[in-house]
Enzyme design. Structure first.
Site, short mmCIF file in Angstrom:
data_model
loop_
_atom_site.label_atom_id
_atom_site.label_comp_id
_atom_site.label_asym_id
_atom_site.label_seq_id
_atom_site.Cartn_x
_atom_site.Cartn_y
_atom_site.Cartn_z
N GLY A 1 8.10 0.34 -2.00
CA GLY A 1 8.23 0.83 -0.88
C GLY A 1 8.68 -0.40 0.23
O GLY A 1 8.11 -1.34 0.06
N ARG B 1 12.28 1.65 -7.39
CA ARG B 1 11.13 1.79 -8.02
C ARG B 1 11.16 1.91 -9.53
O ARG B 1 10.34 2.40 -10.37
CB ARG B 1 10.54 3.12 -7.38
N ASP C 1 0.99 -3.33 -6.32
CA ASP C 1 0.32 -3.48 -7.53
C ASP C 1 1.35 -3.36 -8.66
O ASP C 1 0.94 -3.91 -9.62
CB ASP C 1 -0.92 -2.94 -7.47
N ASP C 2 1.91 -2.26 -8.88
CA ASP C 2 2.72 -1.91 -9.94
C ASP C 2 3.73 -2.77 -10.38
O ASP C 2 3.94 -3.12 -11.45
CB ASP C 2 3.19 -0.41 -9.92
N LYS D 1 2.97 -7.34 -1.81
CA LYS D 1 3.44 -6.70 -0.62
C LYS D 1 2.80 -5.19 -0.75
O LYS D 1 2.77 -4.65 -1.79
CB LYS D 1 4.99 -6.48 -1.03
N THR D 2 2.38 -4.48 0.53
CA THR D 2 2.25 -3.31 0.49
C THR D 2 1.60 -2.96 1.75
O THR D 2 0.83 -3.80 2.17
CB THR D 2 1.37 -2.37 -0.76
N ASP E 1 -0.37 -0.30 2.27
CA ASP E 1 -1.45 0.37 2.27
C ASP E 1 -2.59 -0.59 2.34
O ASP E 1 -3.71 -0.18 2.47
CB ASP E 1 -1.34 1.18 0.89
N TYR F 1 6.66 6.66 7.54
CA TYR F 1 7.80 5.58 7.69
C TYR F 1 7.98 5.04 8.98
O TYR F 1 8.63 3.87 8.93
CB TYR F 1 9.01 6.45 7.50
N ARG G 1 7.11 1.36 8.18
CA ARG G 1 7.58 0.44 7.06
C ARG G 1 8.56 -0.48 7.29
O ARG G 1 8.71 -1.43 6.45
CB ARG G 1 7.99 1.26 5.98
#
Length: 553
Positions: free
Chosen positions: A81, A145, A175-176, A202-203, A205, A426, A429
């Site tokens: 994302g 993704r 993380d993924d 990056k995130t 969250d 959104y 982001r």
């Protein structure tokens, strides 16, 4: 291309770098730290990463550059994302690469990891890069993704790298994505491809963090963007004095975003999923907690307020998690078709009632009908309930309404209760990155090239001491394997980066816990306003409340 006035102004902003990166590429050397080990499951992780495990943490400092000079052809992808600042990671990487040798090349692979597999790329140039400096979004090359995790994929990437003469690949993701970067780095090292792999954290969250990675990029901008709108809603609530606003915020697996926004805006209620799980709170108990604030305020005529709710809150409620597990089992295999064929909701409800335990049915029965039906919407690819589709903001608004009706009937509540619900996701982001994220991301990209120049692979670009002025930031790198543990994914043990949850004994949560009773009772709203890009440093370059409290500055 038509551009806004702010966009034009941001192109000319010069991001600040850590002091040791300002000396020029020729005056940067490496200081080795201690060898590392994974956060858990050390023997298993070591066995899976024999070529990249246990490497030293490193920092860059002023000194003679001892790296081997060679032409660098670097590939970069954006994965997962969007998060504000991604463009500046690419810009920092490009500028460091060109400052070292103007003949170095940066290839941007389009659409995320699939761009590497499909060999879909663009060669970056000054003219191209300059269109994206200090701007939001991932539209410079797009994102995706697709997971890079299988040997056939690695073989294709190896061939693409060989075709272009790639010396390194930089993966910008969460993380993924950085787990995939670690696995790809191990494959490349094991097969002597000569291709290094570097990750960037990056995130929005905020759950990609630890003692080394103080914050992931995008978190600062996203939470400030949400907090501006929450502050606007608080001011409206305090003006109209007739609505309770229930606001759901991004954060499926952790409540960092919600907690940070609460610290910035001081709402009446803020739910923290990690606390709900620790206390094993039920839906009814959470609803009572909110209703207590509504009742105290309403009984004195303050029939308004604001409640913040993390996106993944219901997954932290033990009884709800049990309900979800039972629904997944109830609709396993062909049972989904059987359920969908039933002609009415009454028939489906009877089917559900027969299939759930009495304990889970008691939970299901108190849910609003709309939420009940959301639990039986289209399943995810694994056949499970899509918890992210549950409108938890509406769920708690309805549950609180029912609690207040009971109190009104008992004569303990005399106020009025009208609600409005919102979901902010959104909107944050792809915002114009704050000065902090502009600087931090540019530094991460610049630093990523220094890791490449010195031959590191399987490392995460790391910039720390972030609550201090940028001049005092410390640049370096850490092996991605340090963040990893083994988790069960789709029936298999997999090495993954451990998500960072809100720490209930950490300074940010403790500060919130000390003040929330006052916020719940009184109107203590803060109105942070829009992100400021020009003006006093204490306004424009401020970090998050979370980071400031964690570093006690």
């Amino acid at each position: 291309m038509t551009i806004s006035t702010l966009q034009k102004a941001r192109y000319s902003y010069n991001p600040k770098l850590p002091g040791m990166l300002r000396n020029g590429i020729a005056e940067i050397c490496v200081k080795n730290g201690a060898p590392t080990e994974s956060v858990a499951d050390q023997e298993k992780i070591k066995a899976l990463f024999p070529n990249t495990y246990g490497k030293n943490e490193i920092t860059f400092q002023k000194g003679a550059n001892t790296s081997t000079a060679k032409k660098q052809v670097v590939g970069v992808i954006l994965s997962g994302g969007q998060a504000p600042g991604g463009h500046n990671v690419v810009c920092g990487l490009y500028d460091a690469l060109k400052a070292t040798d103007k003949d170095n090349v940066l290839l941007g692979f389009k659409g995320g990891p699939s761009g590497l597999i499909e060999d879909d790329y663009i060669e970056m140039t000054d003219e191209f890069i300059d269109q994206y400096r200090n701007t939001g979004g991932f539209d410079i090359i797009g994102s995706g993704r697709t997971k890079l995790e299988t040997v056939p994929q690695f073989e294709i990437v190896t061939e693409v790298a060989k075709k272009h003469g790639l010396t390194a690949i930089v993966i910008i993701g969460g993380d993924d994505s950085n787990t995939n970067a670690a696995v790809l780095a191990e494959y490349m090292a094991a097969h002597n491809t000569g291709v290094q792999v570097i990750g960037c954290p990056k995130t929005i969250d905020g759950d990609l963090k630890n003692e080394d990675i103080e914050t992931s990029f995008g978190f600062d901008t996203a939470t400030k963007t949400y907090s501006e709108v929450i502050g606007n809603i608080e001011r409206d609530a305090n003006s109209a004095k007739k609505y309770w606003h229930f606001i759901k915020l991004m954060g499926r697996s952790a409540s960092h975003v919600t907690l940070e926004c609460a610290l910035q805006t001081q709402p009446n209620i803020c739910l923290v999923g990690e606390e709900v799980a620790a206390k094993k709170q039920s839906l009814s108990e959470i609803a009572d907690q909110i209703a207590d604030s509504v009742a105290v305020r309403g009984n004195r005529g303050d029939n308004f307020g604001v409640a913040l709710i993390p996106e993944g809150i219901v997954e932290f409620v033990p009884e709800f998690s049990k309900l979800i597990a039972e629904i997944n089992e109830l609709l396993a295999g062909e049972k989904t078709e059987q359920f969908n064929a039933l002609p009415s909701w009454d028939d489906k409800y009877a089917f559900i009632e027969k299939g759930l335990t009495a304990e889970s049915m008691a939970v299901f029965s108190i849910l609003p009908v709309g939420i009940q039906q959301q639990l039986f919407l289209e399943r995810d690819p694994h056949g499970n309930v899509q918890v992210s589709l549950i409108e938890s903001e509406k769920l708690f608004a309805e549950l609180v309404k029912n609690k207040l009706a009971e109190r009104a009937a008992a004569g303990t509540y005399t106020g009025k209760f009208s609600t409005l619900t919102h979901f902010f996701g959104y909107e944050g982001r792809c915002a114009f990155p704050s000065n902090f994220d502009s600087d931090y991301c540019y530094s991460l990209g610049y630093n990523a090239f220094m890791l490449i120049q010195y031959g590191f692979t399987g490392y995460l670009s790391k910039v720390s001491n972030l609550s201090a002025p940028a001049e005092e930031w410390v640049a370096g790198g850490m092996p991605i394997t340090k963040m990893m543990n083994i988790e069960r994914r789709n029936g298999e043990d997999k090495p993954v980066i451990r998500k960072a949850l809100v720490e209930l004994d950490g300074a940010p949560f403790k500060y919130f816990a000390e003040h929330r009773a006052k916020w719940a009772d009184e109107t203590c709203f803060l109105y942070p306003g829009a992100i400021q890009y020009y003006g006093p440093a204490e306004v424009c370059d401020a970090t998050t409340k979370t980071l400031a409290l964690e570093q006690a500055k």
